[in-house]
Design an enzyme around this catalytic site. Structure first.
Site, PDB file in Angstrom:
ATOM      1  N   ASP A  30     -30.401  -0.263  23.612  1.00 10.43           N
ATOM      2  CA  ASP A  30     -31.768  -0.364  24.112  1.00 10.43           C
ATOM      3  C   ASP A  30     -31.919   0.566  25.312  1.00 10.43           C
ATOM      4  OD1 ASP A  30     -34.140  -2.805  23.905  1.00 10.43           O
ATOM      5  OD2 ASP A  30     -34.140  -1.485  25.650  1.00 10.43           O
ATOM      6  N   ASN A  87     -38.043 -10.803  18.696  1.00 10.24           N
ATOM      7  CA  ASN A  87     -39.391 -11.039  19.213  1.00 10.24           C
ATOM      8  C   ASN A  87     -40.388 -10.793  18.087  1.00 10.24           C
ATOM      9  OD1 ASN A  87     -38.576 -11.612  21.862  1.00 10.24           O
ATOM     10  ND2 ASN A  87     -38.464  -9.442  22.378  1.00 10.24           N
ATOM     11  N   VAL A  96     -42.518  -3.052  19.489  1.00 11.20           N
ATOM     12  CA  VAL A  96     -42.279  -2.082  18.418  1.00 11.20           C
ATOM     13  C   VAL A  96     -42.331  -2.848  17.102  1.00 11.20           C
ATOM     14  CG1 VAL A  96     -40.697  -0.388  17.438  1.00 11.20           C
ATOM     15  CG2 VAL A  96     -40.836  -0.653  19.927  1.00 11.20           C
ATOM     16  N   HIS A 100     -36.536  -5.707  14.682  1.00  5.41           N
ATOM     17  CA  HIS A 100     -35.291  -5.321  15.353  1.00  5.41           C
ATOM     18  C   HIS A 100     -34.668  -6.554  15.973  1.00  5.41           C
ATOM     19  CE1 HIS A 100     -38.806  -4.694  17.932  1.00  5.41           C
ATOM     20  NE2 HIS A 100     -38.063  -5.121  18.938  1.00  5.41           N
TER      21      HIS A 100
HETATM   22  P1  5GP Z   1     -39.521  -5.628  21.612  1.00  7.42           P
HETATM   23  O1  5GP Z   1     -40.214  -5.687  22.919  1.00  7.42           O
HETATM   24  O2  5GP Z   1     -40.413  -5.041  20.533  1.00  7.42           O
HETATM   25  O3  5GP Z   1     -38.870  -6.902  21.187  1.00  7.42           O
HETATM   26  O4  5GP Z   1     -38.311  -4.650  21.823  1.00  7.42           O
HETATM   27  C1  5GP Z   1     -38.460  -3.273  21.796  1.00  7.42           C
HETATM   28  C2  5GP Z   1     -37.300  -2.714  22.565  1.00  7.42           C
HETATM   29  O5  5GP Z   1     -37.232  -1.339  22.308  1.00  7.42           O
HETATM   30  C3  5GP Z   1     -37.432  -2.887  24.088  1.00  7.42           C
HETATM   31  O6  5GP Z   1     -36.351  -3.663  24.583  1.00  7.42           O
HETATM   32  C4  5GP Z   1     -37.410  -1.452  24.602  1.00  7.42           C
HETATM   33  O7  5GP Z   1     -36.680  -1.310  25.798  1.00  7.42           O
HETATM   34  C5  5GP Z   1     -36.784  -0.686  23.455  1.00  7.42           C
HETATM   35  N1  5GP Z   1     -37.237   0.676  23.358  1.00  7.42           N
HETATM   36  C6  5GP Z   1     -38.512   1.121  23.460  1.00  7.42           C
HETATM   37  N2  5GP Z   1     -38.564   2.448  23.290  1.00  7.42           N
HETATM   38  C7  5GP Z   1     -37.280   2.852  23.078  1.00  7.42           C
HETATM   39  C8  5GP Z   1     -36.690   4.123  22.824  1.00  7.42           C
HETATM   40  O8  5GP Z   1     -37.332   5.161  22.756  1.00  7.42           O
HETATM   41  N3  5GP Z   1     -35.331   4.140  22.646  1.00  7.42           N
HETATM   42  C9  5GP Z   1     -34.580   3.009  22.700  1.00  7.42           C
HETATM   43  N4  5GP Z   1     -33.270   3.154  22.515  1.00  7.42           N
HETATM   44  N5  5GP Z   1     -35.105   1.795  22.926  1.00  7.42           N
HETATM   45  C10 5GP Z   1     -36.445   1.718  23.113  1.00  7.42           C
END
Ligand code: 5GP
Length: 114
Positions: A30, A87, A96, A100
């Protein structure tokens, strides 16, 4: 999907620190790590949320979960403990929309999460 960030990471169109990949699953660090280990495990197939999971996805969901456990074992955090989180939708903080699994570990984790 053309505009999906995680599809682009899986296709190596956007750089990421990939820790594992095969024909169906990709795992990468992440970008905003919350712990010593904070890895996202995804299926290559674009599925937006857990709400979209159907019986035909059972195998890939199993592969994602088993890969998380395998990575936890490799990192020697299995015995101490780790957390996996999906999530789902905005009130849970999903940002996103490509399913995931967050694999978080390497420190004591509070409960319940905020
Ligand atoms: P969510 O909030 O959808 O559960 O998790 C999305 C995760 O993707 C977040 O923890 C965020 O830090 C991670 N994330 C967002 N953009 C990027 C990216 O460009 N690269 C990586 N490796 N992680 C990302």
């Amino acid at each position: 999907m053309a505009d999906c960030l995680f599809c682009k990471i899986a296709n190596h169109e956007v750089p990421a620190s990939i820790v594992y990949e095969d024909d169906s699953v990709v795992a990468f660090n992440d970008i905003n790590t919350e712990a010593t280990t904070h890895i996202l495990v995804i299926q290559r197939q674009n599925i937006a949320t857990l709400n979209d999971i159907k019986p035909c996805h059972d195998q890939i969901v199993g592969e994602v979960v088993r890969r998380a456990a395998a990575i936890a074992a490799e990192r020697k955090i299995s015995a101490g403990g780790y957390r996996v989180v999906f999530n789902t939708n905005r009130e849970a903080g999903q940002s996103v929309f490509h399913i995931h699994l967050h694999l978080i570990g390497g420190r004591s984790l509070g409960w319940p999460p905020g």
